[in-house]
Scaffold this motif. Structure first.
Motif, PDB file in Angstrom:
ATOM      1  N   ALA A  34      58.252  21.569  23.960  1.00 17.31           N
ATOM      2  CA  ALA A  34      59.535  20.966  24.335  1.00 17.31           C
ATOM      3  C   ALA A  34      59.968  21.464  25.716  1.00 17.31           C
ATOM      4  O   ALA A  34      60.437  20.685  26.554  1.00 17.31           O
ATOM      5  N   VAL A  35      59.785  22.784  25.956  1.00 15.93           N
ATOM      6  CA  VAL A  35      60.144  23.342  27.262  1.00 15.93           C
ATOM      7  C   VAL A  35      59.282  22.709  28.353  1.00 15.93           C
ATOM      8  O   VAL A  35      59.776  22.309  29.415  1.00 15.93           O
ATOM      9  N   LEU A  36      57.970  22.599  28.067  1.00 13.15           N
ATOM     10  CA  LEU A  36      57.055  22.047  29.073  1.00 13.15           C
ATOM     11  C   LEU A  36      57.385  20.600  29.403  1.00 13.15           C
ATOM     12  O   LEU A  36      57.320  20.188  30.566  1.00 13.15           O
ATOM     13  N   VAL A  37      57.742  19.816  28.381  1.00 14.66           N
ATOM     14  CA  VAL A  37      58.103  18.419  28.614  1.00 14.66           C
ATOM     15  C   VAL A  37      59.306  18.344  29.549  1.00 14.66           C
ATOM     16  O   VAL A  37      59.294  17.604  30.538  1.00 14.66           O
ATOM     17  N   ALA A  38      60.309  19.162  29.264  1.00 14.94           N
ATOM     18  CA  ALA A  38      61.506  19.165  30.106  1.00 14.94           C
ATOM     19  C   ALA A  38      61.133  19.522  31.539  1.00 14.94           C
ATOM     20  O   ALA A  38      61.554  18.858  32.495  1.00 14.94           O
TER      21      ALA A  38
END
Lengths: 314, 268
Positions: free
Chosen positions: B235-239
């Protein structure tokens, strides 16, 4: 290229161009062309223990081969026999499965991508086209490994689709969809979707819209106009989309591992095992070369079949 | 406005494209060790796990180092190739450009294995350097594609004007061409950085014990216990990648506006 020198070659446009491209070209020749050439050569040599014996043979492709080990007195001792890439039924079936999966993925991806590209090109206002293209490319750039893995969470026993179908009382028992060829095809079609949409979109954008009006003025309805004008004119984009999906898919490594549950290894997984744990680099190379030859031949055949669409304007 | 069948299809297609990404934050905040429905409750525990995982941070540092180096070097190589191919005609141009662009379609595995066998044969120790060597090959074609369109949209008369005003080839490049393609260069750096950060196959096979983030993630996915933590990380990487891509897109468009060309679409 800074100082024009006397002479015919130095200072010419050819010299300037070659000089400018040389750093990149030399890098690609040393780190890409040379290793690929080495793989081709290794595929016709003999397998030794942790080494390649420079003895020519074709049995890595067809027939029966032997691996050797250096004995105590330096002579080569045969350690085991194996069958070539096209003779071994297991390896042959892996190659055919990879080919089958790639063809399925290519057909599915391009067929799904075409209406999307058509929609963006014909139905979206010019000012909003950029944002649609941007929306399509975002998922492609976000953590590939996790994205592939997520398909297990979507297709799994208590995944999204099963929960949804059970919630709607459409099914009683969860469907078993993971670890299958279908799951691999869905995952790969998802991974390559932007690659298929963009070239088709570019081809559709190039079509002169007055051709479509001409078609309708001449009595075609919208559907026959599409079949006889739009589709043939967009074929260069379709051909590019097919090749850009088909060629890398046959060598995909992550999807068979994560979504195929290691039950359906493809070419890349077999190459890994043979090259590393199996220590049979000539056989691994022969499979890599076979894969490149298969995709190369099919691509050339495909280009040939579509040659009438790919000719430039007369 | 009526919703046509085609528009409906486009929306369904977008849902298909975004399904894996939309699910990531749902599982990342889900208070359950199993990644499945129904969702159990809200927790930030998985994000804390991400924060406290020392191996993960080491992998992040390795990945950042590799991505920065690869994107700078790939963009530099691409500047030479894109400038040469858009400005000059020379013998062997098609073949050389074909070779440089080949990694765009060549299966990663074949490239990684070919390079691995040769490197091991030469006695080279695998390290972050060998990973960078592979990443440069992979990033360069994308950088060339972006930079070619930047160089292509340059008006040749600007360059000729500089020559007429007494500048040499090098000062013309620095004073006229470079400022005009700077947005293209930034966009190429960002795209190469994103590709390198995401790349798995070459990172896995040309890498040593110093794991990259993608390799670390792939390894962790084997353990069901660590899957929720990976969801949080995802989720962090997508953001982060959405921010990077938005920046890249902004610079690409600004570049096109600067040279007065028409926008022809996305990155590829």
């Amino acid at each position: 290229m800074s100082e024009p020198k006397p002479g015919r070659f130095w200072g010419s446009e050819a010299a300037a161009g070659l000089g400018l491209i040389s750093p990149t070209a030399i890098y690609a020749i040393l780190l890409l062309a040379a290793p690929l050439a080495f793989v081709i050569i290794a595929s016709v040599l003999t397998d030794g223990y942790l080494q390649i014996i420079p003895k020519f043979q074709l049995c890595n492709y067809f027939g029966e081969c032997a691996s050797y080990k250096a004995g105590a007195d330096g002579t080569l001792v045969e350690t085991q026999k194996y069958l070539g890439a096209w003779s071994d039924p297991v390896l042959f079936s892996v190659m055919m499965r990879s080919l089958f999966v790639s063809i399925l993925v290519t057909v599915a991806t391009v067929a799904l991508a075409y209406p999307m590209a058509y929609f963006i090109s014909f139905n979206v206002a010019p000012a909003r086209k950029g944002i649609w293209l941007f929306l399509i490319t975002i998922p492609f750039w976000t953590s590939y490994v996790i994205r592939v893995f997520m398909w297990n969470a979507i297709l799994g026993f208590s995944g999204v689709i099963n929960s949804l179908l059970i919630g709607l009382n459409l099914i009683d028992k969860p469907l078993d969809m993971t670890f299958s060829i279908q799951a691999m095809v869905i995952t790969l079609a998802h991974s390559f979707a932007p690659f298929a949409i963009l070239p088709i979109y570019v081809a559709l954008e190039k079509i002169d819209r007055s051709f479509l009006e001409a078609g309708q003025d001449l009595g075609e309805n919208r559907f026959t106009t599409f079949l006889r004008v739009t589709l043939p004119l967009s074929m260069p984009g379709v051909v590019a989309a097919v090749l850009i999906v088909f060629i890398p898919t046959i060598g995909d490594y992550v999807t068979p591992k994560l979504v195929g549950g290691a039950k359906f290894p493809m070419i890349a997984n077999v190459i890994e095992i043979l090259m590393l744990k199996g220590d049979n680099k000539p056989l691994g190379s022969a499979i890599a070369v076979s894969a490149m030859v298969i995709v190369g031949l099919i691509s050339v055949l495909f280009l040939f079949l579509n040659r009438r669409y790919l000719r430039g304007p007369k | 406005m009526r919703i046509s069948g085609l528009k409906l299809y486009a929306i369904v297609f977008l849902i298909f494209l975004y399904a894996p990404i939309v699910l990531l934050p749902m599982f990342a905040f889900n208070n359950s060790t199993v990644v499945s429905f129904p969702l159990k409750g809200f927790t930030t525990q998985w994000f804390q796990n991400v924060w406290n995982d020392a191996d993960l941070w080491q992998a992040v540092r390795n990945s950042l180092l590799v991505a920065c180096t690869s994107s700078v070097l790939a963009t530099s190589f691409a500047i030479f190739a894109a400038r040469a191919s858009t400005r000059y005609n020379f013998p062997g141009k098609g073949g050389l450009m074909g070779l440089i662009m080949l990694p765009m379609v060549l299966p990663d595995m074949i490239m990684a294995m070919a390079l691995l066998v040769v490197l091991l044969g030469l006695g080279v120790q695998l390290s972050l350097v060998t990973v960078i060597m592979g990443h440069i090959l992979i990033c360069t074609p994308f950088a060339v594609a972006i930079l070619s369109s930047a160089f292509q949209s340059l008006d040749k008369s600007l360059e000729e004007a500089a020559y007429d005003l007494g500048e040499g080839p090098i000062s013309t490049f620095y004073l006229v061409i470079l400022p005009l393609v700077t947005p293209g260069i930034i966009s190429s750096l960002l795209i190469s950085f994103t590709i390198s950060l995401d790349e798995f196959v070459v990172s896995n096979f040309l890498g040593s014990k110093d794991k990259l983030l993608s390799v670390y993630i792939f390894g962790q996915l084997r353990f069901p216990k660590s899957v929720p933590t990976i969801m949080a990380l995802g989720a962090v990487l997508v953001a982060l990648s959405i921010v990077l891509l938005a920046l890249a897109e902004y610079f690409r468009r600004r570049g096109i506006a600067k040279t007065g060309a028409k926008d022809t679409g996305g990155f590829l």
